[in-house]
Design a protein around this motif. Structure first.
Motif, PDB file in Angstrom:
ATOM      1  N   LEU A  77      -1.048  -6.446  -6.160  1.00 62.24           N
ATOM      2  CA  LEU A  77      -1.302  -7.170  -7.228  1.00 62.24           C
ATOM      3  C   LEU A  77      -1.540  -6.449  -8.613  1.00 62.24           C
ATOM      4  CD1 LEU A  77      -4.169  -9.557  -5.858  1.00 62.24           C
ATOM      5  CD2 LEU A  77      -1.854 -10.278  -6.264  1.00 62.24           C
ATOM      6  N   VAL A  78      -1.745  -5.058  -8.467  1.00 58.82           N
ATOM      7  CA  VAL A  78      -1.773  -4.242  -9.540  1.00 58.82           C
ATOM      8  C   VAL A  78      -0.748  -3.175  -9.743  1.00 58.82           C
ATOM      9  CG1 VAL A  78      -4.373  -4.562 -10.004  1.00 58.82           C
ATOM     10  CG2 VAL A  78      -3.362  -2.889  -8.215  1.00 58.82           C
ATOM     11  N   GLN A  79       0.525  -3.641  -9.166  1.00 67.02           N
ATOM     12  CA  GLN A  79       1.913  -2.783  -9.306  1.00 67.02           C
ATOM     13  C   GLN A  79       1.877  -1.625  -8.447  1.00 67.02           C
ATOM     14  OE1 GLN A  79       2.624  -2.010 -13.494  1.00 67.02           O
ATOM     15  NE2 GLN A  79       1.880  -4.171 -14.268  1.00 67.02           N
ATOM     16  N   PHE A  80       1.148  -1.648  -7.435  1.00 69.65           N
ATOM     17  CA  PHE A  80       1.292  -0.720  -6.402  1.00 69.65           C
ATOM     18  C   PHE A  80       2.147  -1.240  -5.159  1.00 69.65           C
ATOM     19  CE2 PHE A  80      -2.133   1.495  -8.511  1.00 69.65           C
ATOM     20  CZ  PHE A  80      -2.066   2.701  -8.177  1.00 69.65           C
ATOM     21  N   GLU A  81       3.301  -0.471  -4.659  1.00 71.00           N
ATOM     22  CA  GLU A  81       4.188  -0.963  -3.740  1.00 71.00           C
ATOM     23  C   GLU A  81       3.634  -0.286  -2.669  1.00 71.00           C
ATOM     24  OE1 GLU A  81       8.132  -0.140  -5.148  1.00 71.00           O
ATOM     25  OE2 GLU A  81       7.775   2.011  -5.476  1.00 71.00           O
ATOM     26  N   GLU A  82       4.220  -0.996  -1.462  1.00 72.32           N
ATOM     27  CA  GLU A  82       3.903  -0.157  -0.015  1.00 72.32           C
ATOM     28  C   GLU A  82       4.922   0.797   0.240  1.00 72.32           C
ATOM     29  OE1 GLU A  82       2.660  -1.569   4.490  1.00 72.32           O
ATOM     30  OE2 GLU A  82       2.977  -3.203   2.873  1.00 72.32           O
ATOM     31  N   VAL A  83       4.559   1.788   0.778  1.00 76.26           N
ATOM     32  CA  VAL A  83       5.595   3.085   1.249  1.00 76.26           C
ATOM     33  C   VAL A  83       5.627   3.073   2.795  1.00 76.26           C
ATOM     34  CG1 VAL A  83       6.085   5.565   1.082  1.00 76.26           C
ATOM     35  CG2 VAL A  83       4.880   4.275  -0.969  1.00 76.26           C
ATOM     36  N   ALA A  84       6.738   3.065   3.280  1.00 79.29           N
ATOM     37  CA  ALA A  84       7.070   3.280   4.746  1.00 79.29           C
ATOM     38  C   ALA A  84       6.185   4.602   5.000  1.00 79.29           C
ATOM     39  CB  ALA A  84       8.493   3.423   4.914  1.00 79.29           C
ATOM     40  N   SER A  85       5.595   4.735   6.295  1.00 78.02           N
ATOM     41  CA  SER A  85       5.111   5.634   6.738  1.00 78.02           C
ATOM     42  C   SER A  85       5.870   6.735   7.738  1.00 78.02           C
ATOM     43  CB  SER A  85       3.853   5.351   7.768  1.00 78.02           C
ATOM     44  OG  SER A  85       4.184   4.435   8.850  1.00 78.02           O
ATOM     45  N   GLU A  86       7.089   6.135   8.006  1.00 83.75           N
ATOM     46  CA  GLU A  86       7.918   6.857   8.540  1.00 83.75           C
ATOM     47  C   GLU A  86       8.553   8.021   7.388  1.00 83.75           C
ATOM     48  OE1 GLU A  86      10.616   4.339  10.375  1.00 83.75           O
ATOM     49  OE2 GLU A  86       9.066   3.454  11.594  1.00 83.75           O
ATOM     50  N   PRO A 135      -9.850   9.563   8.447  1.00 79.82           N
ATOM     51  CA  PRO A 135     -11.187  10.105   8.669  1.00 79.82           C
ATOM     52  C   PRO A 135     -11.540   9.616  10.138  1.00 79.82           C
ATOM     53  CG  PRO A 135     -11.198   8.116   7.502  1.00 79.82           C
ATOM     54  CD  PRO A 135      -9.836   8.428   7.779  1.00 79.82           C
ATOM     55  N   TYR A 136     -10.594   9.037  10.794  1.00 78.03           N
ATOM     56  CA  TYR A 136     -11.093   8.470  12.286  1.00 78.03           C
ATOM     57  C   TYR A 136     -10.514   9.528  13.285  1.00 78.03           C
ATOM     58  CZ  TYR A 136     -11.754   4.470   9.870  1.00 78.03           C
ATOM     59  OH  TYR A 136     -12.344   3.345   8.752  1.00 78.03           O
ATOM     60  N   ARG A 137     -11.118   9.712  14.513  1.00 77.79           N
ATOM     61  CA  ARG A 137     -10.583  10.436  15.644  1.00 77.79           C
ATOM     62  C   ARG A 137      -9.540   9.643  16.227  1.00 77.79           C
ATOM     63  NH1 ARG A 137     -16.567  11.602  16.841  1.00 77.79           N
ATOM     64  NH2 ARG A 137     -16.952  13.588  15.826  1.00 77.79           N
ATOM     65  N   GLN A 138      -9.715   8.152  16.589  1.00 78.37           N
ATOM     66  CA  GLN A 138      -8.537   7.509  17.120  1.00 78.37           C
ATOM     67  C   GLN A 138      -7.783   7.137  16.155  1.00 78.37           C
ATOM     68  OE1 GLN A 138     -11.642   6.466  16.542  1.00 78.37           O
ATOM     69  NE2 GLN A 138     -11.741   4.163  16.400  1.00 78.37           N
ATOM     70  N   GLN A 139      -6.431   6.394  16.511  1.00 75.85           N
ATOM     71  CA  GLN A 139      -5.635   6.154  15.884  1.00 75.85           C
ATOM     72  C   GLN A 139      -5.883   4.755  15.292  1.00 75.85           C
ATOM     73  OE1 GLN A 139      -2.643   7.812  15.347  1.00 75.85           O
ATOM     74  NE2 GLN A 139      -1.368   6.333  14.006  1.00 75.85           N
ATOM     75  N   VAL A 140      -5.915   4.741  13.912  1.00 70.75           N
ATOM     76  CA  VAL A 140      -6.001   3.359  13.569  1.00 70.75           C
ATOM     77  C   VAL A 140      -4.925   2.753  12.537  1.00 70.75           C
ATOM     78  CG1 VAL A 140      -7.846   2.193  11.776  1.00 70.75           C
ATOM     79  CG2 VAL A 140      -8.529   4.020  13.245  1.00 70.75           C
ATOM     80  N   PRO A 141      -4.704   1.626  12.656  1.00 66.97           N
ATOM     81  CA  PRO A 141      -3.449   1.110  11.435  1.00 66.97           C
ATOM     82  C   PRO A 141      -3.881   1.283   9.976  1.00 66.97           C
ATOM     83  CG  PRO A 141      -4.013  -0.600  13.204  1.00 66.97           C
ATOM     84  CD  PRO A 141      -5.320   0.572  13.092  1.00 66.97           C
ATOM     85  N   TYR A 142      -2.714   1.678   9.268  1.00 66.10           N
ATOM     86  CA  TYR A 142      -3.023   1.797   7.956  1.00 66.10           C
ATOM     87  C   TYR A 142      -1.619   1.442   7.295  1.00 66.10           C
ATOM     88  CZ  TYR A 142      -0.260   6.171   8.540  1.00 66.10           C
ATOM     89  OH  TYR A 142       0.705   7.003   9.101  1.00 66.10           O
ATOM     90  N   ARG A 143      -2.037   1.511   5.669  1.00 66.98           N
ATOM     91  CA  ARG A 143      -0.816   1.246   4.851  1.00 66.98           C
ATOM     92  C   ARG A 143      -0.962   2.041   3.650  1.00 66.98           C
ATOM     93  NH1 ARG A 143      -0.282  -5.521   4.428  1.00 66.98           N
ATOM     94  NH2 ARG A 143      -0.433  -5.658   6.755  1.00 66.98           N
ATOM     95  N   LEU A 144       0.270   2.498   3.247  1.00 63.53           N
ATOM     96  CA  LEU A 144       0.151   3.503   2.156  1.00 63.53           C
ATOM     97  C   LEU A 144       0.906   2.726   1.015  1.00 63.53           C
ATOM     98  CD1 LEU A 144       1.848   6.511   4.324  1.00 63.53           C
ATOM     99  CD2 LEU A 144      -0.299   6.443   3.350  1.00 63.53           C
ATOM    100  N   TYR A 145       0.139   3.168  -0.203  1.00 62.19           N
ATOM    101  CA  TYR A 145       0.643   2.345  -1.383  1.00 62.19           C
ATOM    102  C   TYR A 145       1.112   3.465  -2.584  1.00 62.19           C
ATOM    103  CZ  TYR A 145      -0.821  -1.790   0.578  1.00 62.19           C
ATOM    104  OH  TYR A 145      -1.043  -2.740   1.457  1.00 62.19           O
ATOM    105  N   ARG A 146       1.806   3.231  -3.454  1.00 57.99           N
ATOM    106  CA  ARG A 146       2.281   4.240  -4.482  1.00 57.99           C
ATOM    107  C   ARG A 146       2.500   3.277  -5.890  1.00 57.99           C
ATOM    108  NH1 ARG A 146       6.625   7.820  -2.736  1.00 57.99           N
ATOM    109  NH2 ARG A 146       4.874   8.812  -1.734  1.00 57.99           N
ATOM    110  N   TYR A 147       2.002   3.880  -7.015  1.00 51.06           N
ATOM    111  CA  TYR A 147       1.989   2.943  -8.057  1.00 51.06           C
ATOM    112  C   TYR A 147       3.682   2.984  -8.723  1.00 51.06           C
ATOM    113  CZ  TYR A 147       1.711   1.857 -13.103  1.00 51.06           C
ATOM    114  OH  TYR A 147       1.688   1.172 -14.432  1.00 51.06           O
ATOM    115  N   LYS A 148       4.096   1.785  -8.961  1.00 59.32           N
ATOM    116  CA  LYS A 148       5.535   1.502  -9.492  1.00 59.32           C
ATOM    117  C   LYS A 148       5.705   2.156 -10.907  1.00 59.32           C
ATOM    118  CE  LYS A 148       5.567  -2.972  -7.243  1.00 59.32           C
ATOM    119  NZ  LYS A 148       5.849  -4.388  -7.414  1.00 59.32           N
ATOM    120  N   LYS A 149       6.529   3.090 -11.228  1.00 60.84           N
ATOM    121  CA  LYS A 149       6.707   3.632 -12.409  1.00 60.84           C
ATOM    122  C   LYS A 149       7.633   3.024 -13.341  1.00 60.84           C
ATOM    123  CE  LYS A 149       5.075   8.123 -11.133  1.00 60.84           C
ATOM    124  NZ  LYS A 149       4.952   9.016 -10.235  1.00 60.84           N
TER     125      LYS A 149
END
Length: 149
Positions: A77-86, A135-149
């Motif tokens: 909503l604030v102009q950050f786009e999701e980035v692929a983790s691969e 910060p977790y010991r086990q694998q936890v699902p996550y998403r990465l975001y980067r500001y659209k310039k």
């Protein structure tokens, strides 16, 4: 019935104002990462969403306080786009949002809300300076975001 109508009108107005406001800003990565690095602690105090929100605000983003895992809905909503983790290579200003771990005990309040952090160019920082992205010991699902310039 009138009360519900008024509340609906106010809600629509607030959403419209927020949408307009969120599209009319520029994000200064340096200010955000500097703020986060200066305020990050050595050990967690379980306030990652607060510290990350304040860093986003320092950079000019109209951020609001939310439970950490809800930032996955807020960042687009604030102009950050999701980035692929691969093949991901972190850049300063990137934000990572972790889901609530499934195996977390409901007795510990810190496990209810997930985790959010920002990369400052050298390391991941939230309310504390992290040794690695998760910060977790086990694998936890996550998403990465980067500001659209």
């Amino acid at each position: 019935m009138r009360r519900i109508k008024r509340l609906a009108i106010i809600a629509i107005f607030l959403v419209a104002v927020f949408f307009t406001w969120s599209q009319c800003y520029t994000f200064d990565v340096k200010k955000a990462t500097t703020h986060l690095t200066d305020h990050g602690r050595n050990k967690s105090i379980h306030c990652c969403a607060w510290y990350t929100m304040r860093a986003l605000q320092a950079g000019g983003c109209p951020a609001i306080i939310l439970p950490a895992q809800w930032y996955k809905y807020f960042m687009p909503l604030v102009q950050f786009e999701e980035v692929a983790s691969e093949g991901y290579s972190p850049q300063a200003g990137d934000v990572v949002v972790f889901e609530r771990p499934k195996s977390r005990s409901w007795k510990k309040i810190s496990g209810w809300w997930g985790h959010v952090a920002m990369y400052n160019g050298e390391q991941w920082v939230s309310d504390f300076k992290q040794k690695r992205m998760s910060p977790y010991r086990q694998q936890v699902p996550y998403r990465l975001y980067r500001y659209k310039k």
